[in-house]
Design a protein around this motif. Structure first.
Motif, PDB file in Angstrom:
ATOM      1  N   MET A  21      23.887  45.741 -32.174  1.00 23.52           N
ATOM      2  CA  MET A  21      22.604  45.807 -32.667  1.00 23.52           C
ATOM      3  C   MET A  21      22.274  47.367 -32.914  1.00 23.52           C
ATOM      4  O   MET A  21      22.681  48.321 -32.042  1.00 23.52           O
ATOM      5  CB  MET A  21      21.612  45.501 -31.573  1.00 23.52           C
ATOM      6  N   PRO A  22      21.681  47.769 -33.975  1.00 28.83           N
ATOM      7  CA  PRO A  22      21.469  49.026 -34.179  1.00 28.83           C
ATOM      8  C   PRO A  22      20.428  49.674 -33.507  1.00 28.83           C
ATOM      9  O   PRO A  22      20.196  51.024 -33.646  1.00 28.83           O
ATOM     10  CB  PRO A  22      20.734  48.816 -35.907  1.00 28.83           C
ATOM     11  N   VAL A  23      19.527  48.949 -32.826  1.00 31.32           N
ATOM     12  CA  VAL A  23      18.540  49.594 -31.625  1.00 31.32           C
ATOM     13  C   VAL A  23      18.618  48.766 -30.483  1.00 31.32           C
ATOM     14  O   VAL A  23      18.482  47.747 -30.463  1.00 31.32           O
ATOM     15  CB  VAL A  23      17.150  49.410 -32.148  1.00 31.32           C
TER      16      VAL A  23
ATOM     17  N   GLY B 194      15.891  46.642 -29.432  1.00 31.33           N
ATOM     18  CA  GLY B 194      14.906  46.751 -30.209  1.00 31.33           C
ATOM     19  C   GLY B 194      14.200  45.266 -30.715  1.00 31.33           C
ATOM     20  O   GLY B 194      14.858  44.117 -30.392  1.00 31.33           O
ATOM     21  N   THR B 195      13.094  45.238 -31.270  1.00 27.46           N
ATOM     22  CA  THR B 195      12.498  44.095 -31.741  1.00 27.46           C
ATOM     23  C   THR B 195      12.223  44.084 -33.401  1.00 27.46           C
ATOM     24  O   THR B 195      11.920  45.200 -33.883  1.00 27.46           O
ATOM     25  CB  THR B 195      10.901  44.428 -30.965  1.00 27.46           C
ATOM     26  N   VAL B 196      12.580  43.042 -33.763  1.00 28.59           N
ATOM     27  CA  VAL B 196      12.254  42.902 -35.155  1.00 28.59           C
ATOM     28  C   VAL B 196      10.664  42.662 -35.554  1.00 28.59           C
ATOM     29  O   VAL B 196       9.924  41.835 -35.199  1.00 28.59           O
ATOM     30  CB  VAL B 196      13.114  41.648 -35.942  1.00 28.59           C
TER      31      VAL B 196
ATOM     32  N   ILE C  95      16.251  44.847 -42.578  1.00 30.88           N
ATOM     33  CA  ILE C  95      15.534  44.205 -41.206  1.00 30.88           C
ATOM     34  C   ILE C  95      14.912  45.530 -40.413  1.00 30.88           C
ATOM     35  O   ILE C  95      15.800  46.712 -40.080  1.00 30.88           O
ATOM     36  CB  ILE C  95      16.507  43.775 -40.224  1.00 30.88           C
ATOM     37  N   ASP C  96      13.755  45.588 -40.360  1.00 33.71           N
ATOM     38  CA  ASP C  96      12.718  46.475 -39.444  1.00 33.71           C
ATOM     39  C   ASP C  96      12.992  46.654 -37.981  1.00 33.71           C
ATOM     40  O   ASP C  96      12.458  45.542 -37.593  1.00 33.71           O
ATOM     41  CB  ASP C  96      11.464  46.772 -40.120  1.00 33.71           C
ATOM     42  N   PHE C  97      13.351  47.402 -37.136  1.00 33.39           N
ATOM     43  CA  PHE C  97      13.443  47.281 -35.906  1.00 33.39           C
ATOM     44  C   PHE C  97      12.556  48.317 -35.064  1.00 33.39           C
ATOM     45  O   PHE C  97      12.687  49.484 -35.476  1.00 33.39           O
ATOM     46  CB  PHE C  97      14.889  47.520 -35.388  1.00 33.39           C
TER      47      PHE C  97
ATOM     48  N   HIS D  59       9.924  52.978 -36.574  1.00 30.87           N
ATOM     49  CA  HIS D  59      11.042  52.125 -36.681  1.00 30.87           C
ATOM     50  C   HIS D  59      12.113  52.318 -37.298  1.00 30.87           C
ATOM     51  O   HIS D  59      12.271  53.554 -37.738  1.00 30.87           O
ATOM     52  CB  HIS D  59      10.309  50.933 -37.177  1.00 30.87           C
ATOM     53  N   LEU D  60      13.217  51.572 -37.230  1.00 28.84           N
ATOM     54  CA  LEU D  60      14.337  51.727 -38.096  1.00 28.84           C
ATOM     55  C   LEU D  60      14.491  50.967 -39.088  1.00 28.84           C
ATOM     56  O   LEU D  60      14.425  49.436 -38.886  1.00 28.84           O
ATOM     57  CB  LEU D  60      15.684  51.645 -37.269  1.00 28.84           C
TER      58      LEU D  60
END
Length: 224
Positions: free
Chosen positions: A91-93, A96-98, A122-124, A201-202
């Motif tokens: 997972m990139p974060v 993290g939460t989408v 996808i924004d996390f 966010h990412l």
């Protein structure tokens, strides 16, 4: 006188029975010849020659010994599976939460731009100070900045596979750097002005051979 009479009798006997005498002599001679032939034949007999096998003979005088046959290593006719192992990203974060999903087939509303558009990533969102992490081993191919996307890090994973991390604060990696899964790339932020209204966010994208790819094809939550 008496001797002369006996001689005449013997002569008369032979003359009268000459046919039978000759027959007996012939029979004895033939018997003697057969006996000699049998005796000589037994002494001169030699073993019959062994026939030389020819192609197509049914009987093989020296059949191969299968017990001596060895199979070269790797030649057991077992199919070799050449299918490569699927790539699975981390997972990139962390935690993290989408907050905005990948959507290339439908239009989604942009709170910042006030319009509908596709969303190629996808924004996390994450906890305060959360970092973006490299999802897989690779080499940083570029570290750039533009007003719409903010600070952007691209990682080349080989075979045309690239991951893109946008809306970072200050990246902590440099172009050409080798990274591994979990390497910190930079903190989440609102540097991407086109998504500023979504908060810190990412924005995470995947590219395969220069085309947008679905991140869920590689993330552990997607189908493999």
């Amino acid at each position: 006188m008496k001797g002369k009479g006996n001689a005449q009798k013997v002569k008369a006997f032979f003359k009268k029975n000459v046919y039978y005498i000759v027959m007996v002599v012939c029979i004895l001679a033939i018997a003697a010849m057969i006996t000699v032939a049998v005796v000589l034949g037994g002494e001169d007999a030699t073993p019959a020659p062994t026939p030389t096998p020819t192609p197509g003979d049914v009987t093989d005088q020296n059949p191969p010994d299968d017990s001596d046959t060895t199979t070269p290593p790797g030649d057991d006719n077992t199919p070799v599976d050449t299918t490569p192992e699927p790539i699975v990203f981390a997972m990139p974060v962390e935690g993290g939460t989408v907050i905005k999903d990948y959507a290339m087939d439908t239009l989604v509303w942009s709170q910042t731009l006030k319009q509908y558009s596709v969303h190629p990533g996808i924004d996390f969102a994450g906890a305060e100070g959360a970092n973006a992490l490299a999802v897989y081993d690779g080499v940083v191919s570029s570290v750039t900045y533009d007003q719409l996307n903010g600070n952007v890090v691209k990682i080349d994973h080989g075979n045309g596979l690239v991951t893109i991390y946008s809306s970072l604060n200050e990246p902590v990696v440099t172009e050409g750097q080798t990274v591994t899964t979990g390497t910190v790339l930079g903190a989440l932020s609102t540097s991407a002005s086109k998504e500023m209204s979504d908060g810190s966010h990412l924005h995470f994208e995947v590219s395969l051979n220069g085309e947008v790819a679905n991140p869920y094809d590689y993330l552990p939550t997607g189908d493999k």
